[in-house]
Design an enzyme around this catalytic site. Sequence first.
Site, short mmCIF file in Angstrom:
data_model
loop_
_atom_site.label_atom_id
_atom_site.label_comp_id
_atom_site.label_asym_id
_atom_site.label_seq_id
_atom_site.Cartn_x
_atom_site.Cartn_y
_atom_site.Cartn_z
CB CYS A 183 6.04 7.36 -11.29
SG CYS A 183 5.22 8.44 -10.11
CG HIS B 28 9.35 1.17 -22.37
ND1 HIS B 28 9.37 1.00 -21.01
CD2 HIS B 28 9.29 -0.08 -22.89
CE1 HIS B 28 9.34 -0.29 -20.72
NE2 HIS B 28 9.30 -0.98 -21.85
CG HIS C 137 7.60 -4.18 -25.43
ND1 HIS C 137 6.89 -4.99 -24.57
CD2 HIS C 137 8.42 -3.44 -24.62
CE1 HIS C 137 7.26 -4.76 -23.33
NE2 HIS C 137 8.19 -3.83 -23.33
#
Lengths: 298, 298
Positions: free
Chosen positions: A238, A207, A205
């Site tokens: 973003c 990022h 997992h």
Amino acid sequence: MSDRVTLVEVGPRDGLQNEPSSVPPAERARLVDALAAAGLTFVEAGAFVSPKAVPQMAGSAEVLSALSPRAGVRYPVLTPNWKGYEAARAAGARDVAIFGAASETFCQKNTNCSIAESFDRFVPIMEAAKRDGIAVRGYVSCVLGCPYEGDVPIARVVEVATRLYEMGCYEISLGDTIGVGTARAARELVRTLKDVMPVGMLAAHFHDTYGQALANLYACLEEGVRVVDTSVAGLGGCPYAPGASGNVATEDVLFMLNGLGMETGVDLDAVIEIAASISQTLGRPPASKTARALLAKH
Amino acid sequence: MSDRVTLVEVGPRDGLQNEPSSVPPAERARLVDALAAAGLTFVEAGAFVSPKAVPQMAGSAEVLSALSPRAGVRYPVLTPNWKGYEAARAAGARDVAIFGAASETFCQKNTNCSIAESFDRFVPIMEAAKRDGIAVRGYVSCVLGCPYEGDVPIARVVEVATRLYEMGCYEISLGDTIGVGTARAARELVRTLKDVMPVGMLAAHFHDTYGQALANLYACLEEGVRVVDTSVAGLGGCPYAPGASGNVATEDVLFMLNGLGMETGVDLDAVIEIAASISQTLGRPPASKTARALLAKH
């Protein structure tokens, strides 16, 4: 390395809960359903947490109740504590996830308790889930670094992961929460954990804060990891916000896995459409390079 | 895998020539010098090409003449044809690069000649460079895919790379021009080429269009590649422009290499500052996730 990889789509939960604007439950349910229709068999549908603390996840019960069952598709939800577990069960959840940390300071700041206390909270959840026939996934955050403590000793990750494993979690998801890990550290972590539990129980997992996620995943795949958590459109980060740390994008991982000849059962074109749609809802382009490149071609 | 990796900084050439706005030669020279001061020992300083065709590279002679020599630092320039070579030599270049393609259609569209004809053009350059004591680097574009032809047979890449090698290029830079390659293909290409030439002569030149560059580089590093072309701030790809296909960012590669314990002699913090500065000049944030994350922290 030809093989089958299971993607766990976390965009509707881990992604959206880190977006500045909230998406209403009905729209989140449509997102989850579209992802399942694209071939994703695990789609995290929400989190049963305080709507004051995490307004983006308010109405997760509505999301679950809006979903029609699909054969072979699971809709796990995050239940960090007993209250969340009870609410998730009441909402009909069949898969939940608990959230452990490999860093003491992160655990305190994030869940307001020590690592030891967090396990005390997990015990009744695990017992109830066993009775209720609910599957429990275990997250471990900060496995490759902590925003407060910096380096996290691999032994600490092993300790927390092992405890979740022994408690009966069906899968341990290794979270590089702040994306600081690189390929060697990711590989070493998996190698160490493989001695303690079956590699098939490990999920990566990651990022993509520093752009390292795909390289790290590639190293994990080489070590035999076959479950990867991804987020459509790289939700949670973003492209305009400096330093935003979204999950690795489902599209970017799919592009890699397709190139490696690994099967996922997921339709990349369908995911690209979903990425475009949810990004439009959020009023910005997808954070995923594959989505941006393919959308520019169309 | 502890080792030394040489970065070839291509931002001031391959990066800037693909940016919509032109940066004046004096500012380009400052950029090149700052990169050298940050520890980069190969900094591509310009291209001797038609200023009508590539206005961004106009004044490359001025860039070279504005540079003060630094011990151990080379400033290669692109010289795609004889005219370019003569101009580069006249401007004092000691390192040039020629540009071959593994795809016939790309070669035609990009240089208006066949692959065979492109080699006819290279012969006099190689001969003159030998007399002039000028080192020649060979680029091969489209090694993992062509925008016109799609898949490019590995045999064609080997053919072109071998010919550049046999002609006397000191290094062969393998360009995934459109960034479509994935890790297995990158690895297989290097494995195949290692049978034909020393792996130490191979450089990986990857664009990050689909977010695959770091994973591909990691695979190449595992195969022994120790030269990587990178572009400060990911110049050549704009984070706002959909589908823009910049070079992999120097900062992202450095972050990975530092984590892998590989030495580069390059100061990441200094590169981040340069990335911020040139991005400000171009009026947009850096395309590099590492730069964005670190700048947000400061």
